[in-house]
Design an enzyme around this catalytic site. Structure first.
Site, PDB file in Angstrom:
ATOM      1  N   ILE A  16       0.889  -1.215   0.065  1.00 38.47           N
ATOM      2  CA  ILE A  16       0.131   0.074   0.043  1.00 38.47           C
ATOM      3  C   ILE A  16       0.952   1.161  -0.127  1.00 38.47           C
ATOM      4  CG2 ILE A  16      -1.920   1.298   1.367  1.00 38.47           C
ATOM      5  CD1 ILE A  16      -2.803  -1.182  -0.056  1.00 38.47           C
ATOM      6  N   LYS A 212     -12.411   0.562   9.564  1.00 36.74           N
ATOM      7  CA  LYS A 212     -11.416  -0.444   8.527  1.00 36.74           C
ATOM      8  C   LYS A 212     -11.765  -1.910   9.384  1.00 36.74           C
ATOM      9  CE  LYS A 212      -8.185  -2.335   6.125  1.00 36.74           C
ATOM     10  NZ  LYS A 212      -6.902  -1.928   6.022  1.00 36.74           N
ATOM     11  N   CYS A 266      -5.084  -8.552   5.841  1.00 41.57           N
ATOM     12  CA  CYS A 266      -6.162  -7.973   6.659  1.00 41.57           C
ATOM     13  C   CYS A 266      -7.208  -8.920   7.261  1.00 41.57           C
ATOM     14  CB  CYS A 266      -6.823  -7.089   5.476  1.00 41.57           C
ATOM     15  SG  CYS A 266      -5.834  -5.600   5.018  1.00 41.57           S
ATOM     16  N   LYS A 324      -4.768 -15.690  -2.689  1.00 44.75           N
ATOM     17  CA  LYS A 324      -6.046 -15.461  -3.739  1.00 44.75           C
ATOM     18  C   LYS A 324      -5.220 -15.775  -5.166  1.00 44.75           C
ATOM     19  CE  LYS A 324      -7.751 -11.723  -4.664  1.00 44.75           C
ATOM     20  NZ  LYS A 324      -8.513 -10.429  -4.528  1.00 44.75           N
ATOM     21  N   LYS A 406     -12.013 -24.301  -4.253  1.00 42.91           N
ATOM     22  CA  LYS A 406     -12.465 -23.154  -4.981  1.00 42.91           C
ATOM     23  C   LYS A 406     -13.477 -23.848  -6.067  1.00 42.91           C
ATOM     24  CE  LYS A 406      -9.808 -20.162  -3.007  1.00 42.91           C
ATOM     25  NZ  LYS A 406     -10.127 -18.881  -2.251  1.00 42.91           N
TER      26      LYS A 406
END
Length: 429
Positions: A16, A212, A266, A324, A406
């Site tokens: 970030i 957040k 996160c 991911k 998945k």
């Protein structure tokens, strides 16, 4: 505020921090980045990124070439030189699941030494509620300056999706909580150079910190619910993903997709910050705690599926190390826990990931193999929805056990081809 003659300092040049620096610098604002990793700093000063993110390389290259972006390992120099400092350093958790504020506190210690009248300090690092008021503000005031009078303080969380970070940072709404009105106003002026999205000011710093945490906790709890439903569906021979997709046609239902757990910096971390503050005030945060336990247990559930087919299975291939699809980010990946469980249970394990570097995969104490070789194991476990794996065909895995975590493959098509195909939320035993 006129930013033409202002220097922006950014502490932390990761996933970030570097995009933030590059976007500001490409708006002709002088940015000086600070990071403790010397290799990261050296690469940035040559216009090179340390990680993959579409569009970021060109932004960094242009910003450095045009002398609007540079980096250093000297944090105190940045604090002494800059008018505005943004803190975007990691906030991991200790083994006891409490927030580790070491990096945030270290950054603020450096800022304190160079803090001057009129400076603005913005925290973007995810922190437990009340950190800004109870930890950061008093630390910075050790400089002898008074927050809200001599310097300004605010909190603004970033929410950006890997592989789409630049677009999201420049288009998403930004939440800002200031210590006082001027702190929030100054921050809003700066962030208008970053995003075209709406800038939303909340009441104070603690409110912004909560925003957040609520966002990521909502997602964690939603995923946990879907994982619970998937386990129930497995018992009654129902395809959970089919049912979830149908249920989501209800105008007030938005169930997430079940899977092998959650990863990234996160979602697996932020709920613990809420649990911590709840416990401080005598609350249990039971739903949040249980959701964490459910999602963290999903690699165990994948192993339990495999254990039902133990006969003849000695080698296992894990397809996907990234947390991911189509990114190279392995932070908090559930694949790590699954690999540890497989090795502990005596399986020979190899892995393939078309995006994660070979040397990163091998830090998981297993061999990195080609996609072709990965399909030779007795069992193939698909952990990440990379595009490559969506093209898997039954003839490539004949006589193998395939476990997909998945919903990227047609289970009926594989079973009709005689493949022993098992999937979370869609088990046929």
């Amino acid at each position: 505020m006129n930013f033409d003659n202002k220097q922006i300092g950014i502490f932390g040049l990761g996933h970030i921090g570097l995009p933030t620096a590059a976007i500001l610098a490409n708006n002709n604002i002088h940015v000086l980045g600070a990071d403790v990793n010397e290799n990261t700093v050296n690469n940035i000063n040559q216009g090179i990124c340390n990680f993959e993110e579409p569009g970021l390389n060109s932004l960094v290259k242009d910003a450095v070439k045009n002398n609007y972006l540079s980096a250093t390992t000297d944090l105190e120099y940045v604090a002494n030189t800059c008018d505005i400092i943004i803190v975007i350093v990691p906030t991991p958790i200790f083994e006891n699941k409490k927030a580790d504020l070491t990096y945030v506190i270290s950054a603020c210690e450096s800022i304190k030494k160079g803090l001057k009248k009129g400076n603005l300090v913005i925290i973007e690092s995810t922190v437990p509620p009340e950190t800004g008021i109870n930890v950061i503000k008093p630390l910075l005031e050790e400089s002898g300056l008074i927050c809200g009078e001599d310097f300004y303080l605010s909190y603004s969380p970033e929410r950006a999706l890997p592989n789409n970070t630049i677009y999201e940072m420049t288009h998403n709404a930004r939440i800002i909580g200031g210590f006082n009105e001027k702190s929030a106003d100054l921050t809003a002026q700066l962030y208008s150079y970053i995003t075209q999205g709406e800038i939303i000011k909340v009441k104070n710093i603690t409110s912004a910190e909560m925003v957040k945490l609520m966002e990521n906790t909502y997602r964690d709890v939603n995923i946990a619910l879907s994982n619970e439903l998937a386990k129930i569906c497995e018992k009654i021979n129902v395809n959970a993903n089919e049912v979830i997709n149908a249920a989501n046609y209800h105008p007030r239902v938005n169930l997430h997709t079940p899977g092998p757990g959650v990863g990234g910096h996160c979602i697996p971390i932020d709920p613990y910050f809420l649990i911590e503050i709840a416990e401080k005030y005598g609350e249990t945060a039971k739903l949040i705690s249980d959701s964490r336990l459910i999602n963290d247990s999903m690699p165990d559930h994948v192993l339990s599926i495999l254990s039902k087919f133990n006969d003849g299975i000695s080698t296992v291939s894990v397809l996907g190390i990234a947390y991911k699809g189509n990114v190279d980010d392995v932070r908090e990946t559930p694949s790590k826990k699954l690999i540890e469980l497989l090795i502990k249970n005596g399986y020979r394990v190899v892995a393939n990931d078309p995006i994660v570097k070979k040397e990163v995969i091998e830090t998981f104490n297993l061999d990195s193999v080609s996609y072709e070789d990965s399909l030779k194991s007795d069992c193939i476990i698909i952990m990440t929805d990379h595009d490559m794996y969506k093209e898997l065909k039954p003839e490539q895995v004949k006589d193998k056990l395939v476990i997909s975590t998945k919903p990227i493959l047609d289970s009926d098509k594989f079973r009709e081809s005689g493949i022993n195909f098992q999937a979370i939320g869609d088990i046929v035993l």
